[in-house]
Design a protein around this motif. Sequence first.
Motif, PDB file in Angstrom:
ATOM      1  N   ALA A 150      26.264  -9.788 -23.343  1.00  0.00           N
ATOM      2  CA  ALA A 150      25.306  -9.081 -22.494  1.00  0.00           C
ATOM      3  C   ALA A 150      25.289  -9.648 -21.088  1.00  0.00           C
ATOM      4  CB  ALA A 150      23.906  -9.166 -23.108  1.00  0.00           C
ATOM      5  N   LEU A 151      24.896  -8.776 -20.147  1.00  0.00           N
ATOM      6  CA  LEU A 151      24.709  -9.182 -18.757  1.00  0.00           C
ATOM      7  C   LEU A 151      23.279  -8.841 -18.358  1.00  0.00           C
ATOM      8  CD1 LEU A 151      26.489 -10.405 -16.470  1.00  0.00           C
ATOM      9  CD2 LEU A 151      26.714  -8.092 -15.563  1.00  0.00           C
ATOM     10  N   ILE A 152      22.549  -9.850 -17.861  1.00  0.00           N
ATOM     11  CA  ILE A 152      21.187  -9.672 -17.371  1.00  0.00           C
ATOM     12  C   ILE A 152      21.269  -9.464 -15.861  1.00  0.00           C
ATOM     13  CG2 ILE A 152      18.863 -10.636 -17.285  1.00  0.00           C
ATOM     14  CD1 ILE A 152      19.960 -10.225 -20.133  1.00  0.00           C
ATOM     15  N   VAL A 153      20.707  -8.361 -15.368  1.00  0.00           N
ATOM     16  CA  VAL A 153      20.929  -7.958 -13.977  1.00  0.00           C
ATOM     17  C   VAL A 153      19.596  -7.735 -13.264  1.00  0.00           C
ATOM     18  CG1 VAL A 153      22.106  -6.314 -12.462  1.00  0.00           C
ATOM     19  CG2 VAL A 153      23.028  -6.780 -14.759  1.00  0.00           C
ATOM     20  N   SER A 154      19.488  -8.271 -12.045  1.00  0.00           N
ATOM     21  CA  SER A 154      18.332  -7.980 -11.193  1.00  0.00           C
ATOM     22  C   SER A 154      18.619  -8.509  -9.806  1.00  0.00           C
ATOM     23  CB  SER A 154      17.063  -8.632 -11.754  1.00  0.00           C
ATOM     24  OG  SER A 154      16.999  -9.998 -11.391  1.00  0.00           O
ATOM     25  N   PRO A 155      17.800  -8.133  -8.811  1.00  0.00           N
ATOM     26  CA  PRO A 155      17.888  -8.784  -7.504  1.00  0.00           C
ATOM     27  C   PRO A 155      17.475 -10.243  -7.631  1.00  0.00           C
ATOM     28  CG  PRO A 155      16.640  -6.735  -7.375  1.00  0.00           C
ATOM     29  CD  PRO A 155      16.796  -7.054  -8.824  1.00  0.00           C
ATOM     30  N   GLY A 159      13.706 -13.015 -12.140  1.00  0.00           N
ATOM     31  CA  GLY A 159      13.512 -13.610 -13.455  1.00  0.00           C
ATOM     32  C   GLY A 159      14.723 -13.689 -14.356  1.00  0.00           C
ATOM     33  N   LYS A 160      15.936 -13.575 -13.785  1.00  0.00           N
ATOM     34  CA  LYS A 160      17.136 -13.642 -14.630  1.00  0.00           C
ATOM     35  C   LYS A 160      17.253 -14.986 -15.353  1.00  0.00           C
ATOM     36  CE  LYS A 160      19.963 -12.727 -11.244  1.00  0.00           C
ATOM     37  NZ  LYS A 160      18.930 -12.479 -10.222  1.00  0.00           N
ATOM     38  N   THR A 161      17.047 -16.070 -14.612  1.00  0.00           N
ATOM     39  CA  THR A 161      17.190 -17.398 -15.213  1.00  0.00           C
ATOM     40  C   THR A 161      16.124 -17.628 -16.276  1.00  0.00           C
ATOM     41  OG1 THR A 161      18.144 -18.260 -13.160  1.00  0.00           O
ATOM     42  CG2 THR A 161      17.281 -19.868 -14.729  1.00  0.00           C
ATOM     43  N   THR A 162      14.895 -17.206 -16.005  1.00  0.00           N
ATOM     44  CA  THR A 162      13.818 -17.326 -16.986  1.00  0.00           C
ATOM     45  C   THR A 162      14.161 -16.547 -18.248  1.00  0.00           C
ATOM     46  OG1 THR A 162      12.227 -17.531 -15.181  1.00  0.00           O
ATOM     47  CG2 THR A 162      11.348 -17.013 -17.350  1.00  0.00           C
ATOM     48  N   MET A 163      14.717 -15.353 -18.079  1.00  0.00           N
ATOM     49  CA  MET A 163      15.107 -14.534 -19.229  1.00  0.00           C
ATOM     50  C   MET A 163      16.223 -15.198 -20.022  1.00  0.00           C
ATOM     51  SD  MET A 163      14.644 -11.729 -20.964  1.00  0.00           S
ATOM     52  CE  MET A 163      13.741 -10.574 -19.929  1.00  0.00           C
ATOM     53  N   TYR A 284      21.273  -5.346 -19.209  1.00  0.00           N
ATOM     54  CA  TYR A 284      19.814  -5.245 -19.140  1.00  0.00           C
ATOM     55  C   TYR A 284      19.375  -5.447 -17.692  1.00  0.00           C
ATOM     56  CZ  TYR A 284      20.281  -5.934 -24.168  1.00  0.00           C
ATOM     57  OH  TYR A 284      20.649  -5.814 -25.492  1.00  0.00           O
ATOM     58  N   PHE A 285      18.675  -4.460 -17.145  1.00  0.00           N
ATOM     59  CA  PHE A 285      18.235  -4.496 -15.751  1.00  0.00           C
ATOM     60  C   PHE A 285      16.747  -4.835 -15.712  1.00  0.00           C
ATOM     61  CE2 PHE A 285      22.021  -1.971 -15.915  1.00  0.00           C
ATOM     62  CZ  PHE A 285      22.710  -2.316 -14.759  1.00  0.00           C
ATOM     63  N   LEU A 286      16.397  -5.880 -14.964  1.00  0.00           N
ATOM     64  CA  LEU A 286      15.023  -6.361 -14.912  1.00  0.00           C
ATOM     65  C   LEU A 286      14.264  -5.740 -13.742  1.00  0.00           C
ATOM     66  CD1 LEU A 286      15.537 -10.183 -15.631  1.00  0.00           C
ATOM     67  CD2 LEU A 286      15.527  -8.240 -17.218  1.00  0.00           C
ATOM     68  N   SER A 287      12.972  -5.540 -13.955  1.00  0.00           N
ATOM     69  CA  SER A 287      12.139  -4.930 -12.920  1.00  0.00           C
ATOM     70  C   SER A 287      11.525  -5.956 -11.980  1.00  0.00           C
ATOM     71  CB  SER A 287      11.006  -4.136 -13.573  1.00  0.00           C
ATOM     72  OG  SER A 287      10.098  -5.019 -14.219  1.00  0.00           O
ATOM     73  N   GLY A 288      11.499  -7.234 -12.397  1.00  0.00           N
ATOM     74  CA  GLY A 288      10.857  -8.260 -11.590  1.00  0.00           C
ATOM     75  C   GLY A 288       9.395  -8.431 -11.902  1.00  0.00           C
ATOM     76  N   GLY A 291       6.325  -8.560 -18.297  1.00  0.00           N
ATOM     77  CA  GLY A 291       5.358  -7.796 -19.082  1.00  0.00           C
ATOM     78  C   GLY A 291       6.079  -6.688 -19.816  1.00  0.00           C
ATOM     79  N   ASP A 292       5.331  -5.675 -20.219  1.00  0.00           N
ATOM     80  CA  ASP A 292       5.916  -4.603 -21.020  1.00  0.00           C
ATOM     81  C   ASP A 292       7.009  -3.853 -20.283  1.00  0.00           C
ATOM     82  OD1 ASP A 292       4.215  -5.240 -23.064  1.00  0.00           O
ATOM     83  OD2 ASP A 292       2.706  -3.729 -22.545  1.00  0.00           O
ATOM     84  N   GLY A 293       6.909  -3.771 -18.954  1.00  0.00           N
ATOM     85  CA  GLY A 293       7.898  -3.016 -18.196  1.00  0.00           C
ATOM     86  C   GLY A 293       8.975  -3.863 -17.557  1.00  0.00           C
ATOM     87  N   HIS A 294       9.149  -5.095 -18.043  1.00  0.00           N
ATOM     88  CA  HIS A 294      10.097  -5.985 -17.387  1.00  0.00           C
ATOM     89  C   HIS A 294      11.531  -5.501 -17.521  1.00  0.00           C
ATOM     90  CE1 HIS A 294      11.978 -10.206 -16.901  1.00  0.00           C
ATOM     91  NE2 HIS A 294      11.759  -9.677 -15.733  1.00  0.00           N
ATOM     92  N   ILE A 295      11.876  -4.886 -18.644  1.00  0.00           N
ATOM     93  CA  ILE A 295      13.210  -4.317 -18.816  1.00  0.00           C
ATOM     94  C   ILE A 295      13.173  -2.906 -18.250  1.00  0.00           C
ATOM     95  CG2 ILE A 295      15.065  -3.784 -20.433  1.00  0.00           C
ATOM     96  CD1 ILE A 295      14.336  -6.755 -20.280  1.00  0.00           C
ATOM     97  N   ALA A 296      13.722  -2.739 -17.053  1.00  0.00           N
ATOM     98  CA  ALA A 296      13.648  -1.456 -16.363  1.00  0.00           C
ATOM     99  C   ALA A 296      14.650  -0.449 -16.904  1.00  0.00           C
ATOM    100  CB  ALA A 296      13.875  -1.660 -14.865  1.00  0.00           C
ATOM    101  N   ALA A 297      15.811  -0.944 -17.348  1.00  0.00           N
ATOM    102  CA  ALA A 297      16.851  -0.047 -17.862  1.00  0.00           C
ATOM    103  C   ALA A 297      17.822  -0.829 -18.729  1.00  0.00           C
ATOM    104  CB  ALA A 297      17.604   0.631 -16.711  1.00  0.00           C
TER     105      ALA A 297
END
Length: 308
Positions: A150-155, A159-163, A284-288, A291-297
Motif C-alpha cells: 500500500a501507498l499512503i498519500v497526502s500533502p 498525517g502520513k507518518t502518524t498513519m 489511501y489518500f488522507l484528508s488531513g 477522525g471518521d473522514g481521515h481517509i478521503a479516497a
Amino acid sequence: MLEPETLKTILPPTVYTSVICNLDEAQLQEIRVRAGMPVCVTYRGREYCLTRGGVSDDPSLALFATAEDVKGIVVAASEHSVYAYNDDINRGFITVSGGVRIGVCGETVYDRGSLVTVKNYSSVNIRIPHEITGCSSNIMSDIVANHCKALIVSPPGAGKTTMLRDIARSLSDDSPHFNVLIADERCELACVSGGVPGMNVGMRTDVISGSTKAHAFECAVRSMRPDVIITDEIFGQADIEIIREAIGCGISVIASAHADGPETLMRRRFIREAAEERLFERYYFLSGDFGDGHIAAVCDAGLTPADV
C-alpha cells in the motif's frame, strides 16, 4: 514520546515558554522560526503567529526571531557540533530526541559541483511527531486483504507518518500477526532513542534508523526476514526500484508519498510506472483531518477508485 525538555533544549527561551505555557502539545504540529520574521506555529490544523500569551492572526503581536535565534536552534539540535551533523544539514534536516525533525534552510556552499555545507541559516521548521493509536483501524482489514502492499498519500503535514506508525503497530500486535521492519531513514517514524523506539510501533517490529532505504531494505532481505517493510516518503525512481526488489523477494511494502489526490499523484512519472505494473495494491489518500473522514479516497492497484 516528545519530552518538553527536548523543546527546551533547542528553542529560544521566549518561544519555549509561550509554547509550554499556552499550547496543547497534542495539537501542535510545527514551529517555524525565520530570521527577522514572526514565529509561526501550526496549531489545531491552522497556522498562527506565536505570541507571549498564545497564538494570534495578528503579526504585530507575534514573537519575532533573529538570525541568532535560528542559528542557536541549529547549533543546539546539532549538540553544539554542527560539523558532526553536516551531512544531515546538507540533506535539509536534523532529527533530535523524540523524533522531532528540524528542517533547515540557509546559504549552500558548493565545491566543484558538490554540496559542501550550509551556512548563514535563515529559517527552521520544527515538526512535532504524534502518536494516534487506532487512526488506521478503518483500513487495516483492507490493507491485510490486499497483501500489505500500500501507498499512503497526502500533502505534507496531513498525517502520513502518524498513519504509518499506527499501521506498523497494528500489523505487529493485532491478529493476524506480522513481522514488521521499519526503514526509518529520517529517524522520525519510530523515534528511536538509545536503541529503544520512542513510539509504540509494535512488539514484532524491528527498526533500522538513519540509513538509506537501499541499506535498510538490503539488511531486511538478507537477515531480518520481515513479512512487511514500512518506509516513509518515497521520492523518485531509485526508491521504486528498491521496493520492486523487496516485493520480488516476497516481502510486502507499505510506504508514503506526497500528493493532494489521485490526479496529482499520477503526474509523477515513477508513480505512473508503479501503477502500470500494479506494484501497490492499494492507495489511501488522507484528508488531513484525523477522525471518521481521515481517509478521503481509496484506489486500487491501477489507481482507479475502490470501495473499502
